[in-house]
Design an enzyme around this catalytic site. Structure first.
Site, mmCIF file in Angstrom:
data_model
loop_
_atom_site.group_PDB
_atom_site.id
_atom_site.type_symbol
_atom_site.label_atom_id
_atom_site.label_comp_id
_atom_site.label_asym_id
_atom_site.label_seq_id
_atom_site.Cartn_x
_atom_site.Cartn_y
_atom_site.Cartn_z
ATOM 1 N N GLY A 98 -1.721 -10.323 5.652
ATOM 2 C CA GLY A 98 -0.700 -10.831 6.562
ATOM 3 C C GLY A 98 -0.516 -9.974 7.803
ATOM 4 O O GLY A 98 0.326 -10.282 8.649
ATOM 5 N N GLY A 130 0.811 -1.219 0.000
ATOM 6 C CA GLY A 130 0.000 0.000 0.000
ATOM 7 C C GLY A 130 0.837 1.258 0.000
ATOM 8 O O GLY A 130 2.041 1.245 0.244
ATOM 9 N N GLU A 159 6.290 -9.600 3.056
ATOM 10 C CA GLU A 159 5.340 -10.355 2.257
ATOM 11 C C GLU A 159 5.560 -9.984 0.794
ATOM 12 O O GLU A 159 5.972 -10.791 -0.008
ATOM 13 C CB GLU A 159 3.946 -9.916 2.707
ATOM 14 C CG GLU A 159 2.864 -10.923 2.610
ATOM 15 C CD GLU A 159 1.591 -10.329 3.209
ATOM 16 O OE1 GLU A 159 1.109 -10.860 4.212
ATOM 17 O OE2 GLU A 159 1.068 -9.344 2.661
#
Lengths: 497, 497
Positions: B382, B265, B288
């Protein structure tokens, strides 16, 4: 004197009175203390400290394993000694002070506190007081009925006070397995591969030079205050056993299930007792607290091994177990709570975690701690350590409370300790909801149909229908989501108009 | 044909059209698919399946790593193919269908899905479709820009369809490290001791007999849609860097920090970019998704290694990185998401986890997923895997949204994804709240003083004072706790009367 209990002769000179030992604790200190669920807490020194607090300002941060017996948290609260308390408590007087904002309570996952202290994110104790059955030839400390955070708190403290408690027999020695993870970034895997395995040493390593005082104590552990099973807890146990049978039939569990963790408390204890009459055999516990039910299951030949971090027994069962501890010693082990509750191990071993909810909502979010969304009951304890990584995370509760004025199943919980992601199965005396793999709207259907008390079913259906009409992945009527709690607070019944 | 891409000659005969391959998928099946955050998803076959869904009823459960690119979730939703979707998505059309209750969405911790499938608690796929850059001489599958759940989904599937994507260069080979935990109860520790270590094999082991079809595809990954940093995200980055500097000064962190996880993001990406001008060096990521900022930090000589489960890059950065992948290959590794996000490893390595909140409340509970408490945005992803076991769990967000009609800091979050137990540090452009070791009333003070937008500070102080007057460990005025959300829904502004 006490040469069987204090085997390093040079430490004999450290024997002193509780009051003298307590004088090592100064205003503003962080104090570590043994004790987990009324088991193995230091007793004489904190009592002396509470006494001193009556006439002298002493305000401390108290860090233990979990809750204490012998009304210690009550005494320390009443004499104003407790400024801050972590990571768990279960005392009515302390609870009241916490809810009044007089004692700052840091409610933590029980596997977390020592990790934060090791990395310097929580202040380390100036003094740790630890109950022991003996001090070895090397000056190492043999804990009593709990390990909890004792090993870490000894390691991190500047000074250590040891209470040798003569009410614990020496036969407890050998029941403990002390392993502390190495500091990061060079940490290695926790080498535990099965609940029966020992990975550490039988006593808490301690530099004898750190032992500043030894106090002889003859105050026993407080007995467990768990209530016996009743019809409703038996019904909960039966639903869960039927679920396990189905899992076995479908090949997802074997007849010895997976290692069981059972939370402290009346309902969880009853569930374990229910396994006595089940078809399951060679069960193993990998749990936090070993309770009466652990030994009932062992005596019934159902349980072959139990790993925990404390033993909290009733007077009757305590007399039997500790009186014949040789019979049990090769079937139990007590570990630091960082290990009994370690996420790494919960995931690796595939624990079935069974814990108690205060309330849960139609989507499966669980409140374990806050009455009415605001008032702390005890603390989250180890429930999160187990539920998050469990093979199956189960939460149990009776469907109603206070004679029916409270439904334990609500539109939206007033406080969240476990999100729906971490909750697989919910059980009340009404039935069992298997939520695995379901989306929220499906979870609501299964929960309302299976777990809710009949007096509340229509109202929950009505709420759910109204919410679905408004839409959303997790439908709610936000303005009414907590209205049941408001009703209860203002009118004494969740459905009062 | 394509002998450099399909090196096991016997598999050449499996090359077929996307439509033909898609015909292996039948109504009611569970379908596994590669793809994590717009990277490495199968493309041609799901597009053919969506096409088929327009004229024929095909309803499937689709299990991926995370979100997909190329509007696949949109197409599959529009053609009615998606009956159930897990464990994550980020598509506006699918989101709408989920919130309308038309597609059942199982929102899961991204490390959890394969654990549940392995143990039979989620149904295993009949067919898995996986994108690859090549198939090896042994028939093993070399993934492309993501590993995600691909290795597990191949292992658990009855049949496998491989999409060889020619837009990915062969130089990706060797970037992957495939390790799948053994089944319980005989599981051994995940042997990873540092982010740089390789513990597995470079390709997904697969019995060639399971490969039912191979499709040649030339559709590229969708580029990342992350926005560039702005003044507010830069301010968030600065607050966090100041906090890290203080941690270094106080000896709790070294100058290379601890392994960093940075959520997908715009804000998290900006935070990473902010590290370029920081004094920290030899940083390592254990994350991740590797984003543009990963490579910016690497090019700036700040980041020495990055471990992830996918690479999601903008067109510009993608061209640079994949065009010169030899330069980066010894500095990155892509793992299964079960390993990139594994609680055991997050705890062992001591990750600093930085994730984005949708809103948080004055006590530090975080909502990452539900707009207005009801409408799913993307999913928890996550964030819980990292926050629960992190060395330091950080959540970031801008203090207001929608031109100020929404405060990201509220009296009570309308949905909880992360409880206060798992949240150490909160940051907005206003400032940073360090919550470690604090009780809820203290947390509220620190959050209100540091993170809230000035337009909302007085109102939050007023709420908090009123709540404290009612008492409790976590004081609330239950009847008003969600009133800001009600105001927003009914009157368009959280403080509207």
């Amino acid at each position: 004197m006490y040469s069987d209990r204090i085997r390093l002769a040079s430490l004999q000179s450290k024997i002193t009175s509780a009051a003298e030992a307590a004088s090592l604790i100064k205003d503003g200190m962080v104090v570590g203390m043994s004790g987990f669920t009324r088991a193995g807490e230091a007793k004489a020194v904190p009592m002396a400290l509470a006494e001193r607090g009556k006439s002298e300002p002493v305000h401390i941060t108290l860090v233990t394993g979990a809750s204490l017996g012998n009304d210690l948290d009550k005494m320390l609260t009443e004499s104003g000694v407790l400024a801050r308390r972590m990571p768990f408590q279960a005392d009515p007087t302390l609870r009241k002070a916490i809810n009044a904002g007089k004692v700052m309570f840091t409610d933590q996952h029980l596997s977390d506190t020592m990790e934060a202290m090791r990395s310097g994110q929580l202040r380390k104790p100036e003094v740790t007081i630890v109950e022991a059955v003996a001090i070895t030839e090397e000056g190492h400390i043999v804990p009593s009925t709990s390990v909890g955070n004792s090993a870490n708190l000894v390691q991190y403290a500047e000074k250590v006070i040891v209470e040798i408690n003569l009410t614990h027999r020496l036969n407890l020695e050998g029941a403990h397995d002390i392993y502390i993870p190495s500091p990061r970034p060079d940490r290695t895997p926790v080498p535990l591969l099965s609940p029966e395995q020992r990975i550490g040493v039988p006593a808490i390593p301690c530099d004898p030079a750190k032992i500043a005082a030894i106090v002889i104590c003859e105050i026993p552990d407080s007995p467990s205050n768990v209530l016996p099973p009743d019809d409703e807890t038996q019904a909960i146990a039966n639903h869960l056993i039927d679920f396990f049978k189905k899992e076995v039939a479908e090949g997802r569990l074997t007849n010895s299930l997976m290692p069981l963790q059972v939370g402290i408390g009346t309902i969880a204890n009853a569930v374990t007792c229910g396994l006595i009459d089940s078809p399951f055999t060679d069960i193993v516990q990998y749990s936090e607290v070993l309770q009466d039910s652990t030994f009932a299951l062992m005596d019934a030949g159902k349980l072959k091994f139990a790993s925990g971090c404390s033993m909290t027994l009733s007077e009757e069962v305590g007399a039997k177990v500790y009186g014949n501890f040789e019979k049990y010693k090769d079937k139990v082990v007590l570990r630091p709570q960082e290990i009994s509750n370690h996420p790494e191990l919960v995931r690796r071993l595939g624990i079935i975690g069974i814990n108690t909810a205060l309330e849960f909502d139609i989507y499966g979010n669980v409140n374990s701690t806050h009455v009415g969304g605001t008032h702390m009951m005890n603390g989250i304890g180890g429930s999160g350590d187990f539920a998050r990584n469990a093979h199956i995370a189960v939460f149990v509760t009776k469907s109603i409370a206070k004679g029916g004025s409270i439904s334990s199943v609500v539109p939206m919980v007033s406080h969240v300790d476990h999100t729906e992601h971490d909750v697989d199965v919910l059980v009340t005396e009404q039935g069992l909801a298997d939520l695995r793999g379901l989306a929220p709207r499906e979870r609501a259907r299964v929960i309302i149909d299976n777990c809710v008390h009949p007096d509340y079913r229509a109202a929950l259906n009505e709420y759910f229908d109204k919410a679905c009409a408004k839409g959303g992945h997790t439908p709610h009527v936000i303005g009414e989501a907590l209205s049941w709690h408001v009703n209860l607070a203002e009118r004494g019944h969740m459905l009062a108009k």
